[in-house]
Design an enzyme around this catalytic site. Structure first.
Site, mmCIF file in Angstrom:
data_model
loop_
_atom_site.group_PDB
_atom_site.id
_atom_site.type_symbol
_atom_site.label_atom_id
_atom_site.label_comp_id
_atom_site.label_asym_id
_atom_site.label_seq_id
_atom_site.Cartn_x
_atom_site.Cartn_y
_atom_site.Cartn_z
ATOM 1 N N ASP A 149 -16.027 -1.300 9.273
ATOM 2 C CA ASP A 149 -16.070 -1.067 10.783
ATOM 3 C C ASP A 149 -17.048 -0.159 11.188
ATOM 4 O O ASP A 149 -17.088 0.366 12.199
ATOM 5 C CB ASP A 149 -14.565 -0.685 11.167
ATOM 6 C CG ASP A 149 -13.816 0.597 10.457
ATOM 7 O OD1 ASP A 149 -15.032 0.981 9.540
ATOM 8 O OD2 ASP A 149 -13.105 1.064 10.988
ATOM 9 N N ASP A 151 -8.154 -3.775 7.041
ATOM 10 C CA ASP A 151 -7.103 -2.277 7.138
ATOM 11 C C ASP A 151 -6.608 -2.410 8.535
ATOM 12 O O ASP A 151 -6.280 -1.037 9.045
ATOM 13 C CB ASP A 151 -7.877 -1.091 6.694
ATOM 14 C CG ASP A 151 -6.722 -0.009 6.182
ATOM 15 O OD1 ASP A 151 -5.368 -0.405 6.240
ATOM 16 O OD2 ASP A 151 -7.076 1.114 6.077
ATOM 17 N N ASN A 193 -12.548 5.703 1.084
ATOM 18 C CA ASN A 193 -11.522 6.306 1.859
ATOM 19 C C ASN A 193 -10.259 6.576 0.828
ATOM 20 O O ASN A 193 -10.134 5.774 0.164
ATOM 21 C CB ASN A 193 -10.959 5.317 2.983
ATOM 22 C CG ASN A 193 -12.496 5.023 3.989
ATOM 23 O OD1 ASN A 193 -12.873 4.047 3.984
ATOM 24 N ND2 ASN A 193 -12.722 6.080 4.633
ATOM 25 N N GLY A 194 -9.684 7.705 0.983
ATOM 26 C CA GLY A 194 -8.473 8.182 0.250
ATOM 27 C C GLY A 194 -8.873 8.192 -1.269
ATOM 28 O O GLY A 194 -8.012 8.032 -2.091
ATOM 29 N N HIS A 228 -5.776 5.681 -2.662
ATOM 30 C CA HIS A 228 -4.970 6.956 -1.990
ATOM 31 C C HIS A 228 -4.901 7.618 -3.391
ATOM 32 O O HIS A 228 -3.876 8.222 -3.782
ATOM 33 C CB HIS A 228 -3.715 6.383 -1.262
ATOM 34 C CG HIS A 228 -4.043 6.009 0.124
ATOM 35 N ND1 HIS A 228 -4.366 6.789 1.145
ATOM 36 C CD2 HIS A 228 -3.990 4.750 0.541
ATOM 37 C CE1 HIS A 228 -4.621 5.932 1.967
ATOM 38 N NE2 HIS A 228 -4.316 4.798 1.700
ATOM 39 N N ALA A 275 -6.337 6.594 10.750
ATOM 40 C CA ALA A 275 -5.150 5.676 10.580
ATOM 41 C C ALA A 275 -5.260 4.553 10.585
ATOM 42 O O ALA A 275 -4.865 3.773 11.724
ATOM 43 C CB ALA A 275 -4.141 6.329 11.337
ATOM 44 N N GLY A 276 -5.820 3.756 9.561
ATOM 45 C CA GLY A 276 -6.057 2.198 9.647
ATOM 46 C C GLY A 276 -7.362 2.010 10.311
ATOM 47 O O GLY A 276 -8.040 3.114 11.254
ATOM 48 N N GLU A 313 0.760 -1.174 0.098
ATOM 49 C CA GLU A 313 0.078 -0.094 0.030
ATOM 50 C C GLU A 313 1.094 0.977 0.020
ATOM 51 O O GLU A 313 1.203 1.709 1.201
ATOM 52 C CB GLU A 313 -1.009 -0.125 1.208
ATOM 53 C CG GLU A 313 -2.087 1.093 0.930
ATOM 54 C CD GLU A 313 -2.883 1.265 2.185
ATOM 55 O OE1 GLU A 313 -2.625 0.696 3.179
ATOM 56 O OE2 GLU A 313 -3.869 1.952 2.081
HETATM 57 ZN ZN LIG Z 1 -4.112 0.104 4.780
#
Ligand SMILES: [Zn+2]
Length: 395
Positions: free
Chosen positions: A254, A280, A225-226, A201, A315-316, A135
């Site tokens: 989550d 993640d 996300n990203g 990302h 962050a994850g 990643e």
């Molecule tokens: Zn990740």
């Protein structure tokens, strides 16, 4: 430690989750580390039986995006730490995982990938590490999330080749921003090396995503996300993720990274065959709140949510696959066979290991998870061996 090669064992009396239905009761016969047979009712063979008492019996979970857990960390060159993370996730039902790195300096990343290459496909007391997911570091700075901006760089085919080489050919997935200069060449080289290319990302436009798909991108990394949000005149990477049938979409279930309604929209757009539940998860998963690390970065975990210090940047995650499955069952328009495919079979297919894992079919590895009525993990079998449990009655 070897794969189970003892006498055949029949797991009976379970709600066996098959491709399209639930065999209730059903059975799975395991021999020599593989699934020998599966079906409704009792097996005909006279073999040792374990009655699972109507527990759910599913293919073990396959997580293609996991950085660590239980204090173990795949983002550093430490085999003991890798084993710890693999064991932690096995307790939460994961039987195959792709150890996922984060952006780091070239030498550090090479060292991490070399160490991970040494644990790929090796027997362990936990989940089997089936590959390495890079990643980064070829990611978009403005969509970097918690990736360290000091370590982002443009796509570099030579660096990818060196990483694949030091890993012993164990790199199986790379997340990159396909709009960066040099990305198309990198995607093509990745495909030649047998590495699945994923967009993530990224600040890509819809047109850039079309080009990326044509070059060989097959996956969207943690959809939503990203990446930019959906705009009706510039659908961007998210619009492409929802629209393009060739793209399989990871999602972090989550309920922090994406709202349940957003995950429902994704499943409605892609169908249950096009969505892959991922964790993640970082090393802090399963650990107390407080300061933890992700690669070279410090993260603060409050109420199980990991963020960069003094920042809203997530962050994850600290989610586990069993929790992701519970969230999916609670919030998605999907039955257990469909949720099971999102947790196992789809990821196996995108990684090209679906002839070996991801389904409860004869000939595949005996990678199985037993869940109770609350969908908590009571047993995990990897290659015919209980690495967690044992399940009721097997003991
Ligand atoms: Zn990740």
């Amino acid at each position: 430690v070897t794969d189970g090669s003892s006498a055949p064992l029949a797991l009976v009396g379970a709600r066996v989750v098959a491709d399209h239905d639930v065999l209730d009761p059903g059975h799975v016969v395991v021999a020599d580390g593989r699934i020998r047979s599966a079906g409704a009712g009792e097996p005909h063979e006279a073999v040792e039986r374990v009655d699972l008492g109507r527990a759910w019996l599913l293919p073990g979970f396959v997580d293609p995006h996991v950085h660590g857990g239980g204090g173990g960390d795949f983002t550093r060159a430490d085999p003991a730490s890798h084993a710890r993370a693999a064991a932690f996730h096995a307790r939460h039902g994961t039987t195959s995982l792709v150890a996922t790195t984060v952006s780091a300096g070239a030498a550090e990343l090479r060292a991490t990938v070399a160490a991970l290459g040494g644990v790929v496909d090796r027997p362990s007391q936990g989940a089997r590490v089936v590959g390495i997911h890079l990643e980064g570091p070829f990611l978009c700075e403005s969509r970097r999330g918690a990736q360290d901006p000091a370590h982002l760089r443009p796509p570099d085919v030579g660096e990818l080749e060196r990483l694949a080489d030091v890993s012993g050919g164990a790199v199986s997935l790379i997340t990159l921003a396909p709009e960066l200069p040099g990305a198309t060449a990198l995607i093509r080289r990745a495909r030649q090396l047998g590495i699945v290319a994923a967009a993530g990302h990224t600040d890509a436009t819809y047109a850039q995503m079309l080009a990326a798909r044509d070059a060989g991108v097959a996956v969207v990394t943690h959809t939503y996300n990203g990446m930019r949000g959906l705009h009706h005149r510039e659908p961007g990477a998210l619009g492409a993720a929802l629209d393009l049938g060739e793209l399989t979409c990871e999602v972090i279930a989550d309920l922090v990274h994406a709202h349940p309604a957003a995950i429902r929209l994704l499943v409605r757009a892609k169908g249950p065959h096009g969505v892959v539940l991922v964790t993640d998860a970082i090393s802090a998963a399963g650990m107390p709140d407080g300061s933890h690390s992700l690669g070279g970065s410090q993260v603060e975990v409050v109420d199980g949510q990991a963020r960069l210090p003094d920042s809203d940047t997530i962050a994850g995650s600290t989610v586990t696959m069993d929790a992701a499955v519970r969230n999916a069952v609670a919030h998605l328009p999907a039955d257990m066979p469909q949720v099971s495919r999102m947790a196992s079979g789809n990821a196996a297919r995108l990684l090209g290991v679906d002839g070996d894992v991801g389904r409860g079919a004869p000939g595949l590895r005996a990678d199985l998870v037993v869940l109770d009525d609350a969908l908590a993990v009571t047993g995990t079998m990897v290659g015919g061996r209980w690495v967690h449990g044992p399940a009721p009655g097997s003991g």
